[in-house]
Design an enzyme around this catalytic site. Sequence first.
Site, short mmCIF file in Angstrom:
data_model
loop_
_atom_site.label_atom_id
_atom_site.label_comp_id
_atom_site.label_asym_id
_atom_site.label_seq_id
_atom_site.Cartn_x
_atom_site.Cartn_y
_atom_site.Cartn_z
N GLU A 8 -15.77 10.04 -12.99
CA GLU A 8 -15.32 9.41 -11.73
C GLU A 8 -14.38 10.33 -10.95
O GLU A 8 -13.25 9.95 -10.64
CB GLU A 8 -14.56 8.11 -12.03
CG GLU A 8 -15.30 7.08 -12.83
CD GLU A 8 -14.39 5.95 -13.33
OE1 GLU A 8 -13.16 6.00 -13.10
OE2 GLU A 8 -14.91 5.03 -13.96
N PRO A 9 -14.78 11.54 -10.64
CA PRO A 9 -13.86 12.43 -9.93
C PRO A 9 -13.68 12.02 -8.48
O PRO A 9 -14.61 11.56 -7.83
CB PRO A 9 -14.54 13.81 -10.02
CG PRO A 9 -15.98 13.52 -10.25
CD PRO A 9 -16.10 12.16 -10.87
N GLY A 10 -12.47 12.21 -7.98
CA GLY A 10 -12.19 11.96 -6.57
C GLY A 10 -11.64 13.23 -5.96
O GLY A 10 -12.34 14.00 -5.29
N CYS B 198 10.79 7.39 11.88
CA CYS B 198 12.23 7.22 11.68
C CYS B 198 12.58 6.93 10.23
O CYS B 198 12.93 5.81 9.86
CB CYS B 198 12.72 6.11 12.59
SG CYS B 198 12.44 6.56 14.29
#
Length: 408
Positions: free
Chosen positions: A267-269, A336
């Site tokens: 399951e590489p991302g 900010c």
Amino acid sequence: MTDSLKCEQVPYSTLAAQYGTPLYVYSQQAITAAFVQYQQNFASLNPLICYAVKANGNLSILRHFASLGSGFDIVSGGELQRVLLAGGDAEKILFSGVGKSKAEIELALTHNILCFNVESIPELERINTVAGELGKKAPISLRINPNVDAKTHPYISTGLKANKFGIAYNDALTAYQLAASLPNLNVIGIDCHIGSQLTDLSPLVEALERLLVLIDQLSTQGIQLQHIDLGGGIGIVYQHEDVPDLKAYATAVENLLSGRNLKLMLEPGRSLIGNAGNLLTTVEYIKQGEEKNFVIVDAAMNDLIRPALYQGYHTIINTNTTRTKEFVADIVGPICESSDFLAKDRSIAAQAGDILLVQSAGAYASSMASNYNTRCRAAEVLVNGGEHHLIRQRESIADLLATEKACL
Ligand code: LLP
């Protein structure tokens, strides 16, 4: 010269002029190359590579992965709908995540996904009930927490006892027995995912070894699994990390799986898309503070939260390569918050109006973008050779306010 830096054949200056900044730019060829590298290195095991959609879920990117034959690892009903809309194959979808709702389980069952990666006993029971209501048998794998230290940033480490993920290693056998006894479940696999941006292979190998011990114990109890899913996690170079060699990983997995009749899933991302994308941003002002210099740019933590959230490092270069006067500065956005920075204490030569390239922003950048400070999410462009396509238009204030009401 501002034209010398290119994404494939297209100068970044052309893209910035045409689409404006901040702008995410992705190289289709780099995505393909990363996917092919996985396929080639793991060729002897013929794994199902399931791209982790959370890394970057843009529909065109998903469509490209689908065209390469990729499967998908999803963590929500929303991601499921993205994959289907992009033309992904439901029979190649793994559904991970600790909090799947009843509606999400129903949606996934209706589309006959490949497998649910189950993270707890109550989830197992819920999937069994929902499957029963729909007259279906749900294919399941148990995500086991192998209790190994992935040696990465604590916010992206997932395989330790203290993490919310997976079923405790010591409870695994009991959980499998329960799963096997539930009538509407089909127990087909085992999975783990121990963390992200891993720079050391040994925890991954250790996790695999630990899962194999369980697989053998289960087999003696009559529970035969068909697949093993090792999750994602391979790190990429952001600065000068020593990242794992895919070939070495593949060889270690090959050795450990040899002689076993187990289908491999991954399951590489990040390692499929992280280095294929950059974020273009324009310098608004150079500000000399009392103690520090600031390069104030038009991208901010809402476009890239990794530096603020994980102390992530992203290399930043100026596309205007004629600048020579270097100074040390924090590169910050207009939000900010003091945590709104893209880089701290960087040496850079830049002037107002220059376009900077924030590198390795393909993964966990646009997918983690927000509207904080009522900032519109940036546009995304996919480059292929000399062509470029707008794959997400810049959000407008009207888009952003469309779901709100000023009541009373
Ligand atoms: N599978 C599961 C179950 C996951 O939870 C993840 C990532 C992956 C696969 C893909 O992991 P990868 O190959 O991309 O390392 N936002 C963080 C990273 C969070 C990763 C979450 N899970 C960051 O920007 O560093």
